[in-house]
Write a protein that holds these residues in place. Structure first.
Motif, short mmCIF file in Angstrom:
data_model
loop_
_atom_site.label_atom_id
_atom_site.label_comp_id
_atom_site.label_asym_id
_atom_site.label_seq_id
_atom_site.Cartn_x
_atom_site.Cartn_y
_atom_site.Cartn_z
N UNK A 1 0.83 -1.21 0.00
CA UNK A 1 0.00 0.00 0.00
C UNK A 1 0.87 1.25 0.00
N UNK A 2 1.92 1.27 0.81
CA UNK A 2 2.80 2.44 0.86
C UNK A 2 3.54 2.63 -0.47
N UNK A 3 3.93 1.52 -1.07
CA UNK A 3 4.61 1.58 -2.37
C UNK A 3 3.69 2.22 -3.42
N UNK A 4 2.43 1.80 -3.43
CA UNK A 4 1.49 2.33 -4.41
C UNK A 4 1.10 3.77 -4.10
N UNK A 5 1.00 4.11 -2.82
CA UNK A 5 0.67 5.48 -2.45
C UNK A 5 1.76 6.45 -2.89
N UNK A 6 3.03 6.01 -2.83
CA UNK A 6 4.13 6.85 -3.30
C UNK A 6 4.04 7.08 -4.81
N UNK A 7 3.66 6.02 -5.54
CA UNK A 7 3.46 6.16 -6.98
C UNK A 7 2.32 7.13 -7.26
N UNK A 8 1.22 6.99 -6.53
CA UNK A 8 0.08 7.88 -6.72
C UNK A 8 0.44 9.33 -6.42
#
Length: 238
Positions: free
Chosen positions: A63-70
């Motif tokens: 989730x944190x990985x994807x939030x950084x991308x977002x």
């Protein structure tokens, strides 16, 4: 060259099997409306949303990985849209030239493959320029890795080598071919060889370069051999 926007070390499987309750879940939550709203008329984004949303992760690191991308996408909308447009252009270029690769004529196959590489080369130039322009504005691990890969792989030397290969594949000075005489004095097997030097090549030069790889007939047949080499050269020149 992978962006890996959803997972740190692997691609998302766009051909995944449906979940056991996916149809019911989609209907109950009216997810089709949600998918269309996300896609805004883009068929590819619609399919991505349809495949990704039902299998969303509950792992904190993912989730944190994807939030950084977002966060990168929100902060650098123009750059992300440019990268997406470049990827779409690459697919469209491949789609327009793909049929030529399966043509019946060897010349058409070569032409189609050469035109495909030439078209994709222009797309790669755009990708390198976009990376140079926007790399400093992104902060996520995913985009950072993508831009580093582009910088290391799409170098000026790489582009020079591809341009050189494309120029060679046009065979403007003909093609050097060696062969042994088979049944009916037909060349067998034919073998394309790299020319020893650039520029126009005489038949005598071709004979000297291929003598080590071909069975040259008796001197009384030399005229016929020279004529055959000349015919090959003319045919290869188009």
């Amino acid at each position: 060259m992978k962006a890996w926007l959803l997972y740190r070390c692997r691609d998302f499987d766009m051909r995944r099997a449906p979940l056991w309750n996916e149809a019911a879940l989609t209907q109950d939550l009216a997810l089709e409306t949600f998918y269309h709203a996300m896609a805004q008329g883009d068929a590819f984004l619609y399919e991505v949303a349809k495949q990704v949303v039902p299998v969303s992760s509950n792992k904190i690191d993912v989730i944190r990985y994807r939030q950084a991308v977002l966060a990168d996408c929100v902060a650098n909308e123009e750059g992300v849209r440019q990268l997406y447009a470049i990827a779409a252009e690459a697919l469209e270029t491949e789609r327009h030239t793909f049929h030529s690769i399966f043509a019946s004529s060897p010349g058409m196959v070569l032409h189609g493959a050469r035109e495909l590489v030439q078209g994709l080369l222009g797309v790669l130039h755009k990708l390198r320029a976009a990376a140079d322009a926007h790399a400093g504005s992104f902060r996520s691990e995913s985009f950072g890795r993508l831009f580093v890969t582009i910088e290391h792989e799409l170098t000026d030397e790489y582009f020079r080598q591809i341009e050189h290969c494309l120029k060679q594949l046009r065979f403007r000075n003909g093609a050097l071919i060696s062969a042994r005489l088979g049944d009916g004095n037909k060349g067998h097997p034919s073998c394309a060889a790299q020319a020893a030097r650039t520029g126009a090549q005489s038949v005598d030069a071709a004979l000297r370069q291929t003598r080590a790889r071909a069975d040259v007939p008796h001197c009384r047949s030399r005229r016929g051999w020279r004529a055959r080499c000349l015919s090959w050269k003319v045919a290869a020149s188009g």
